[in-house]
Design a protein around this motif. Structure first.
Motif, PDB file in Angstrom:
ATOM      1  N   UNK A   4       0.800  -1.219   0.000  1.00 26.86           N
ATOM      2  CA  UNK A   4       0.000   0.000   0.000  1.00 26.86           C
ATOM      3  C   UNK A   4       0.838   1.278   0.000  1.00 26.86           C
ATOM      4  N   UNK A   5       2.027   1.240   0.667  1.00 30.03           N
ATOM      5  CA  UNK A   5       2.835   2.452   0.807  1.00 30.03           C
ATOM      6  C   UNK A   5       4.323   2.143   0.636  1.00 30.03           C
ATOM      7  N   UNK A   6       5.088   3.216   0.390  1.00 30.45           N
ATOM      8  CA  UNK A   6       6.542   3.070   0.303  1.00 30.45           C
ATOM      9  C   UNK A   6       7.122   2.846   1.691  1.00 30.45           C
ATOM     10  N   UNK A   7       8.331   2.324   1.728  1.00 24.98           N
ATOM     11  CA  UNK A   7       8.956   1.950   2.995  1.00 24.98           C
ATOM     12  C   UNK A   7       9.310   3.144   3.870  1.00 24.98           C
ATOM     13  N   UNK A   8      10.036   4.112   3.348  1.00 25.86           N
ATOM     14  CA  UNK A   8      10.539   5.199   4.186  1.00 25.86           C
ATOM     15  C   UNK A   8       9.526   6.290   4.482  1.00 25.86           C
ATOM     16  N   UNK A   9       8.847   6.798   3.496  1.00 25.22           N
ATOM     17  CA  UNK A   9       7.973   7.955   3.696  1.00 25.22           C
ATOM     18  C   UNK A   9       6.488   7.614   3.718  1.00 25.22           C
ATOM     19  N   UNK A  10       6.152   6.339   3.595  1.00 26.84           N
ATOM     20  CA  UNK A  10       4.759   5.886   3.604  1.00 26.84           C
ATOM     21  C   UNK A  10       3.920   6.601   2.543  1.00 26.84           C
ATOM     22  N   UNK A  33       5.792  17.075  -1.145  1.00 25.72           N
ATOM     23  CA  UNK A  33       5.959  18.513  -1.029  1.00 25.72           C
ATOM     24  C   UNK A  33       6.407  18.888   0.382  1.00 25.72           C
ATOM     25  N   UNK A  34       5.996  18.120   1.371  1.00 21.82           N
ATOM     26  CA  UNK A  34       6.405  18.352   2.753  1.00 21.82           C
ATOM     27  C   UNK A  34       7.795  17.772   3.004  1.00 21.82           C
ATOM     28  N   UNK A  35       8.061  16.574   2.496  1.00 17.69           N
ATOM     29  CA  UNK A  35       9.264  15.823   2.861  1.00 17.69           C
ATOM     30  C   UNK A  35      10.529  16.203   2.093  1.00 17.69           C
TER      31      UNK A  35
END
Length: 167
Positions: A4-10, A33-35
Motif C-alpha cells: 500500500x505504501x513506500x517503505x521510508x515515507x509511507x 511537497x512536505x518531505x
C-alpha cells in the motif's frame, strides 16, 4: 514495505484496477511537497498554529495536542486539504526558518543547529580537521624562560576552557 505504501515515507502506491487513481497520486505529491527539502517554521510545537498558510510546515513536539495528537516528531504540513504528516526518519533534515539553522533527526530526536563533520574545508583548504594530540604544558628543557612558559600556560588554559585544546 507493504503493497500500500513506500517503505521510508509511507507514500501511497497506485494499485492496479484502482478507481480515482489521481486521489492517491495527489496525496503522494502532497506528502513529497512536505518531505523533500523541507523548510519548517518552528521545531517542537505541541499545538498546531491557529492560522497556517498552505505550504507551511512545522516539526511536531514530543506531546502534541489537537489535530497533531499522536504525531510526535513528525513533519506537519498545512495543505489546501488540511494537515498532512510525514514521520521523522533517521538522518532526515529540515531548514529551520525560525533559527536559520539545519535541524536533523538523529538518535530519535531533532537536533537544532548541531553540525557533525570530520573536517571543514573552505576554498579547498582544510581549516578544521581531525582532533590532534594535546599540546603539553611547557616543562623541562635547558633554557627556562618563566615569562614565556607562563604565557603559554595561560593560552593553553583559555583554549581548554573553550574546549579547543584538551589536556
Amino acid at each position: 514495505m507493504n503493497d500500500q505504501t513506500t517503505t521510508r515515507l509511507a507514500l501511497p502506491f497506485l494499485q492496479s484496477g484502482q478507481a480515482q487513481k489521481e486521489l492517491t497520486h495527489n496525496e503522494a505529491l502532497a506528502l513529497l511537497d512536505i518531505a523533500v527539502q523541507p523548510i519548517v517554521e518552528a521545531v517542537g510545537l505541541s499545538t498546531p498554529p491557529a492560522d497556517p498558510i498552505a505550504g507551511q510546515c512545522w516539526i511536531v513536539g514530543a506531546n502534541p495536542l489537537g489535530a497533531w495528537g499522536g504525531k510526535a516528531d513528525a513533519l506537519a504540513g498545512w495543505t489546501d486539504g488540511g494537515w498532512r504528516f510525514v514521520a521523522a526518519t533517521e538522518g532526515m533534515s529540515a531548514w529551520n526558518r525560525n533559527d536559520m539553522t539545519v535541524t536533523r533527526y538523529v538518535g530519535g530526536r531533532w537536533e537544532i543547529g548541531l553540525v557533525r563533520a570530520d573536517q571543514l574545508v573552505i576554498g579547498g583548504v582544510p581549516v578544521v580537521g581531525p582532533r590532534q594530540p594535546a599540546v603539553g604544558a611547557p616543562i623541562g628543557g635547558d633554557n627556562i624562560d618563566g615569562v614565556a612558559r607562563q604565557a603559554i600556560t595561560n593560552i593553553l588554559t583559555v583554549l581548554q576552557r573553550h574546549g579547543l585544546v584538551f589536556p
